[in-house]
Design a protein around this motif. Structure first.
Motif, PDB file in Angstrom:
ATOM      1  N   PHE A 193       0.194  -5.916   6.221  1.00  0.00           N
ATOM      2  CA  PHE A 193       0.084  -4.528   6.677  1.00  0.00           C
ATOM      3  C   PHE A 193       1.218  -4.187   7.637  1.00  0.00           C
ATOM      4  N   ALA A 194       1.469  -5.076   8.604  1.00  0.00           N
ATOM      5  CA  ALA A 194       2.519  -4.819   9.594  1.00  0.00           C
ATOM      6  C   ALA A 194       3.900  -4.827   8.947  1.00  0.00           C
ATOM      7  N   PHE A 195       4.142  -5.778   8.048  1.00  0.00           N
ATOM      8  CA  PHE A 195       5.453  -5.881   7.396  1.00  0.00           C
ATOM      9  C   PHE A 195       5.720  -4.666   6.507  1.00  0.00           C
ATOM     10  N   SER A 196       4.682  -4.172   5.859  1.00  0.00           N
ATOM     11  CA  SER A 196       4.844  -2.973   5.031  1.00  0.00           C
ATOM     12  C   SER A 196       4.947  -1.715   5.894  1.00  0.00           C
ATOM     13  N   ARG A 197       4.342  -1.737   7.073  1.00  0.00           N
ATOM     14  CA  ARG A 197       4.491  -0.617   8.007  1.00  0.00           C
ATOM     15  C   ARG A 197       5.957  -0.387   8.347  1.00  0.00           C
ATOM     16  N   GLY A 229       6.579  -1.798  -2.537  1.00  0.00           N
ATOM     17  CA  GLY A 229       5.305  -1.076  -2.544  1.00  0.00           C
ATOM     18  C   GLY A 229       4.732  -0.876  -1.152  1.00  0.00           C
ATOM     19  N   SER A 230       5.595  -0.843  -0.141  1.00  0.00           N
ATOM     20  CA  SER A 230       5.117  -0.715   1.239  1.00  0.00           C
ATOM     21  C   SER A 230       4.281   0.544   1.455  1.00  0.00           C
ATOM     22  N   GLY A 231       4.640   1.613   0.785  1.00  0.00           N
ATOM     23  CA  GLY A 231       3.883   2.850   0.933  1.00  0.00           C
ATOM     24  C   GLY A 231       2.437   2.689   0.517  1.00  0.00           C
ATOM     25  N   PHE A 232       2.195   1.845  -0.496  1.00  0.00           N
ATOM     26  CA  PHE A 232       0.835   1.586  -0.966  1.00  0.00           C
ATOM     27  C   PHE A 232       0.125   0.597  -0.049  1.00  0.00           C
ATOM     28  N   SER A 262      -3.669  -4.212   1.454  1.00  0.00           N
ATOM     29  CA  SER A 262      -2.979  -5.438   1.858  1.00  0.00           C
ATOM     30  C   SER A 262      -3.839  -6.668   1.583  1.00  0.00           C
ATOM     31  N   VAL A 263      -5.141  -6.525   1.736  1.00  0.00           N
ATOM     32  CA  VAL A 263      -6.058  -7.629   1.410  1.00  0.00           C
ATOM     33  C   VAL A 263      -5.933  -7.995  -0.065  1.00  0.00           C
ATOM     34  N   ILE A 264      -5.930  -6.978  -0.921  1.00  0.00           N
ATOM     35  CA  ILE A 264      -5.840  -7.211  -2.366  1.00  0.00           C
ATOM     36  C   ILE A 264      -4.492  -7.833  -2.729  1.00  0.00           C
ATOM     37  N   PHE A 265      -3.431  -7.368  -2.097  1.00  0.00           N
ATOM     38  CA  PHE A 265      -2.097  -7.905  -2.358  1.00  0.00           C
ATOM     39  C   PHE A 265      -2.031  -9.386  -1.998  1.00  0.00           C
ATOM     40  N   ALA A 266      -2.589  -9.753  -0.831  1.00  0.00           N
ATOM     41  CA  ALA A 266      -2.596 -11.152  -0.401  1.00  0.00           C
ATOM     42  C   ALA A 266      -3.375 -12.014  -1.385  1.00  0.00           C
TER      43      ALA A 266
END
Length: 521
Positions: free
Chosen positions: A339-343, A349-352, A366-370
């Motif tokens: 979440f922080a890295f995509s922030r 896909g950071s926007g998602f 972010s949970v699903i991505f991990a």
């Protein structure tokens, strides 16, 4: 209120308060301690210690490793106290690295941390799946031996269940940590007390054997075999950065985060030392038979010899459950780092990924991505047992690379250092130097193959797998026109600031004023 001061500090670091601060100090400790998950973790990696030193590796290898790991924890705790943000490692790298290199080092650190955390999910859940199937084998009197496909099916189901739990409201996830602490501690004492009491005489070892007995089954020189056994405590006492990644959800983060890191590592080292001494006294002296037993889990075999079928199933069921709980905590910590890295826009896909679910107040995407990343890593199992073991090593290699960058940046980057409430003072530098030398050494160790004459089937694939991650992230950074080199400037302030255009050092009085104004409204 502590949450007000925490939010003001976060604003000074450049970020607005978006997650709910529901973690109490003991729960910050809990997420680190539950990820370590002493007994289940020892059970998962006992296969690395027994053939590379036997009881000597269990006892003295653990002690040596634990001492150095506490040094690592102290170095990270200083940084976590000075700048408690979910981005943690890559944020510190950017803040303290030389200006010429800070963007690249922050980028590499973030990707190393991401893959290390995802590998941590994969290793914990794969270990849980193997342990669960071992319980089925014991219950069937060894008439059932699981296939790789069956283990992978259980592994996938575990990951899905962890997505559901880690996506719950922060307050729910935080309260669960208290339960995790109690169960982990009770399980440790159950092993320490019950195993010696129940072990038959033929499996009890003398003090001489428990403290100096040595077994070397893979052909390495004895000294190097002993060093290779370090992989067991290295993987067990890991995930030091977990409290850092929930720091934006923690009350009194500058104090709670560093002490959560240090206390988790220290208590794990002490209790783990006691557990390994008990195992050395109660495992018998036929190490080869323990490793070759059809149960497929050395710890389960030791318990079976001491407690019998029914007693083993009771204890083993608790071990599997606690390992399951470890998975929920590592998914939570990993998702917050993503979440922080995509922030800061660094991940595809950071926007998602940088979205907070309006119902739970947590970064569900972010949970699903991990979880998806961990599921993909689990496919290595179909390449053979040696390939899946690379996941365990990848968790160590990825995390240690991500630890090395900010710690070395702090002392060699030439940037101003403002300590937090926890700091080592004049001891910070020597502790950091010991930490850096230890981590560089252990990264080399975990890349070695199991045997001294490896074939393709038993080669260690940690180096090529991790190397591929670093190479791909570097290629993405330098990709013409679209690469991070052209747009990634490190942490981006998401509060109104004055200064250098959104760098982590640019947020100051105006950020604090904005928070205070919002609070009054």
């Amino acid at each position: 209120m502590a949450t007000d001061s925490d939010a003001i500090l976060l604003a000074q670091l450049g970020y607005k308060q978006e997650l709910k601060r529901a973690f109490k100090p003991h729960e910050v400790f809990g997420i680190g301690f539950s990820i370590i998950g002493l007994v289940p973790s020892i059970a998962s990696v006992l296969v690395y210690a027994l053939p590379n030193g036997g009881p000597t590796a269990l006892v003295w290898g653990w002690l040596i490793c634990s001492i150095f790991l506490i040094f690592v924890a102290m170095s990270l705790a200083e940084l976590g106290s000075a700048a408690p943000t979910s981005g943690g490692l890559y944020y510190w790298s950017h803040r303290y690295a030389p200006p010429r290199w800070k963007n690249l080092l922050s980028w590499i650190c973030g990707y190393s941390n991401t893959i290390g955390n995802i590998a941590g999910i994969a290793s914990i859940d794969w270990g849980c799946a193997v342990q669960l199937m071992a319980a089925v084998s014991i219950g069937s009197d060894m008439t059932f031996i699981p296939t790789t496909g069956q283990i992978f099916g259980v592994y996938a189901a575990l990951i899905v269940s962890h997505v559901c739990i880690a996506s719950l409201a922060t307050s729910v996830v935080a309260r669960l940590q208290g339960v995790y602490i109690v169960l982990n501690v009770l399980l440790c004492f159950a092993i320490i007390i019950a195993l010696p009491a129940a072990t038959p005489g033929q499996f009890k070892n003398s003090a001489k054997y428990a403290f100096s007995g040595f077994s070397n089954l893979y052909g390495w020189p004895n000294g190097w075999a002993f060093i290779l056994s370090f992989l067991a405590p290295l993987w067990t006492i890991g995930g030091f950065d977990a409290p850092v990644h929930i720091s934006e959800e923690a009350a009194n983060a500058p104090v709670a985060v560093p002490w959560g890191i240090i206390s988790a590592a220290s208590i794990a080292g002490i209790l783990g030392f006691a557990i390994n001494i008990v195992l050395a006294f109660c495992m018998g002296n036929d190490v080869e038979n323990i490793l070759a037993n059809p149960i497929g889990q050395p710890m389960a075999t030791i318990l079976f010899n001491s407690l019998g079928r029914n007693g083993t199933l009771v204890i083993w069921s608790i071990i599997v459950f606690v390992q399951f709980l470890m998975g929920t905590s590592i998914v939570t910590a990993c998702s917050r780092q993503i979440f922080a890295f995509s922030r800061d826009g660094a991940l595809p896909g950071s926007g998602f990924l940088y979205r907070i679910n309006k119902h739970t107040g947590t970064p569900v995407n972010s949970v699903i991505f991990a979880a998806f990343g961990a599921l993909c890593l689990g496919l290595l199992a179909f390449a053979g047992p040696t390939a899946i073991s690379a996941i365990f090593s990848l968790a160590v290699t990825g995390q240690y690379t991500a630890y090395i960058i900010p710690i070395s940046s702090r002392f060699f980057g030439g940037q101003e250092w403002s300590p937090g409430p926890f700091n080592l003072g004049i001891w910070g530098r020597p502790v950091a130097y010991i930490t850096l030398l230890w981590m560089i050494f252990t990264i080399t160790v975990v890349a070695f193959p199991t045997t001294s004459s490896p074939t393709g089937a038993d080669m260690n694939y940690t180096a090529p797998v991790f190397g591929a991650v670093i190479i791909l992230s570097a290629l993405y950074y330098y990709l013409p026109v679209y690469g991070g080199y052209y747009w990634f400037k490190g942490p981006k302030a998401n509060v109104d600031t004055v200064g250098s255009g959104g760098d982590d050092s640019s947020s100051g009085v105006s950020a604090v004023e904005e928070f205070e104004k919002e609070g009054k409204n």
